[in-house]
Write an enzyme that holds these catalytic residues in place. Sequence first.
Site, PDB file in Angstrom:
ATOM      1  N   HIS A 122       0.801  -1.216   0.000  1.00 22.40           N
ATOM      2  CA  HIS A 122       0.000   0.000   0.000  1.00 22.40           C
ATOM      3  C   HIS A 122       0.840   1.275   0.000  1.00 22.40           C
ATOM      4  O   HIS A 122       0.291   2.363  -0.160  1.00 22.40           O
ATOM      5  CB  HIS A 122      -0.968  -0.026   1.185  1.00 22.40           C
ATOM      6  N   SER A 147      -1.230  -0.620  -5.596  1.00 20.74           N
ATOM      7  CA  SER A 147      -1.232  -1.837  -6.413  1.00 20.74           C
ATOM      8  C   SER A 147      -0.650  -1.576  -7.798  1.00 20.74           C
ATOM      9  O   SER A 147      -0.799  -0.479  -8.349  1.00 20.74           O
ATOM     10  CB  SER A 147      -2.664  -2.348  -6.568  1.00 20.74           C
ATOM     11  N   LYS A 175     -15.392  -7.452  -7.533  1.00 24.08           N
ATOM     12  CA  LYS A 175     -14.659  -8.331  -8.440  1.00 24.08           C
ATOM     13  C   LYS A 175     -14.017  -9.488  -7.668  1.00 24.08           C
ATOM     14  O   LYS A 175     -14.055 -10.648  -8.106  1.00 24.08           O
ATOM     15  CB  LYS A 175     -13.596  -7.525  -9.190  1.00 24.08           C
ATOM     16  N   ASP A 176     -13.432  -9.173  -6.491  1.00 25.35           N
ATOM     17  CA  ASP A 176     -12.836 -10.232  -5.661  1.00 25.35           C
ATOM     18  C   ASP A 176     -13.915 -11.163  -5.123  1.00 25.35           C
ATOM     19  O   ASP A 176     -13.687 -12.366  -4.970  1.00 25.35           O
ATOM     20  CB  ASP A 176     -12.054  -9.624  -4.490  1.00 25.35           C
ATOM     21  N   GLU A 180       3.573 -34.238  -1.253  1.00 23.63           N
ATOM     22  CA  GLU A 180       2.335 -33.753  -1.847  1.00 23.63           C
ATOM     23  C   GLU A 180       2.648 -33.022  -3.153  1.00 23.63           C
ATOM     24  O   GLU A 180       3.760 -32.543  -3.358  1.00 23.63           O
ATOM     25  CB  GLU A 180       1.638 -32.808  -0.858  1.00 23.63           C
TER      26      GLU A 180
END
Lengths: 429, 188
Positions: free
Chosen positions: A220, A224, A248-249, A292
Amino acid sequence: MSFPWANHYEPKQPFMRWLDEKLPLPRLAYNAVGAGYPVPRNLNYFWNFGVLAGAALAIQIVTGIVLAMHYHSDAASAFSSVNGTIMRDVNAGWFLRYAHANGASMFFIVVYTHIFRGLYYGSYKAPREMVWLLGVVIFLLMMATAFMGYVLPWGQMSFWGAQVITGFFSAIPGIGETIRVWLLGGYAPDDAALNRFFSLHYLLPFVIAAVIILHIWALHIPGSGNPTGVDVKGEQDTVPFHPYYTAKDGFGLGVFLLLFAALVFFFPDMLGHPDNYIAANPLQTPAHIVPEWYFWPFYAILRSFTSDFILPAKLWGVLAMFGSILLLFFLPWLDSSPIRSNNYRPKARTAFWVLVADVLILGYCGGSPADPVYVIVAQVCSAYYFLHFLVILPWIARTERPVALPNSITEAVLAGKGGTSPAETALAH
Amino acid sequence: MATDDNNDPQGESPNDPRRRDFLNIAAVAFPAAAGAVAVVFPLVNQMSPSADVLAESTTTVDLSKIQPGQGVITTFRKQPLFVRNLTPKEVAEANAVPLSELRDPETLEKRTQPGHENWLITLGVCTHLGCIPLGINEGDNRGKFGGYFCPCHGSQYDTAGRIRQGPAPKNLAVPPYKFTSPTAVLVG
């Protein structure tokens, strides 16, 4: 920092005004993930993955805390507490356990997408180097947490995974074996190791959460990035985080949860290894030890050293495996091109997709048995991985002629190219 | 000697550290550092094997039932332990290898006890990444060199448990042990 045109927080209710004077937490949230944070207007769906990673961590912490209420960190009863008590007896225990196990896979899917987003769009470059460095720290912590979590059910793969991973440390010349015994609290994985792994597996997610706060804080300060890689020039280039990107998220989160639910309810064991449904047996090695899926590329790098060269092969493997991640700490300075987005870097874009293919092939080899053919392919791909970061990318940065950048985010948006994703760019060129 | 350090003849300003400050700092810092070490040490050392783990750190093996060519697998410190009664042919094979051919040069004599060269006692832990090699039981794949073969990454050990081929860096470890009678050993 915020741009001068950012919305200002003005509490309206008396209670919110009172709270703002005593503890301005709502103000912090407003400026960080609310209407007070101006964000470039052209972010595409690849910018969802930071929020998705946070959601995945939250799911892991919540399911993990409740699973810990039923789990026994005791070598004699750990396996039955997971596969008997939690899976059969605890109310909805099967759901919590499958959500936690598959949640780890979802977390890595999201984080790998997030990392490759950063690689494609040059998110690691100035002024966001610190965001990237903290991200690599988070990734290392995630790997440690995931490894220790996988040991807890105390199945065959848990046990032998712990044996192999702690065996890395015995590669250190001279003091390696002492370190390994100290890490395990014994000469082989047993109660002492299981308990300390449980303790740390519970602790580290909260450390990750703390580093995520630093990661967001560091982000911040410059604000962004965006798909063009061009800096924000004015108010017309941004929109407030809320409601534009919360929406949107939120949509992305819905898609994420759909996939997650499909995995948990229909394919809960697809990504796990069947041998982990056999209780740990210190006197029987599984025919084929694999970690994994999310560790396969690194496991392939580890196994690709087969003969001694000055140092023992085993030590080379361990150094290369850790080196392949530590290398990422130097990426902001290895790629000296001032152009961030690969949308405007034709050669770097090609190299990026070759790297993606290289890592996928490494993953395939890492999950396969150590047959000579896989080892040779893994050797070539491991060499290419290091070549990409240490030679190809620095060389491209010096010699490449980038495509002309748009003058501003707004100009790119109005030309219809503001939020181009890698796939669209690949089609357009 | 000047009694007032603030008027140091070498022209240091009054804000520079006085010589006496060094004594003060050292007097506080040294015990503080010692205290910090005294606190940190138990926090680190608690991770070392605890007394109950160390208490299980010896194993007695009865050799009377193991015929030449046979071996048994038992545990020592929760790790697999291979006890093998080598045939004269296997002993001869091990002694025929020149040390220069070995990655981790050791003679069979050095890896066994005097007068008991046929008793090969090693950990059953591959020195690569800790898998259990095959070869201790009859019918197991013993690899090219007739000793042990690790199925994980293909390390091959000879009849003295020495690494001959594959990724493992060292010979199978020989734990400390002694013969308590001609047919019993105390490992650990």
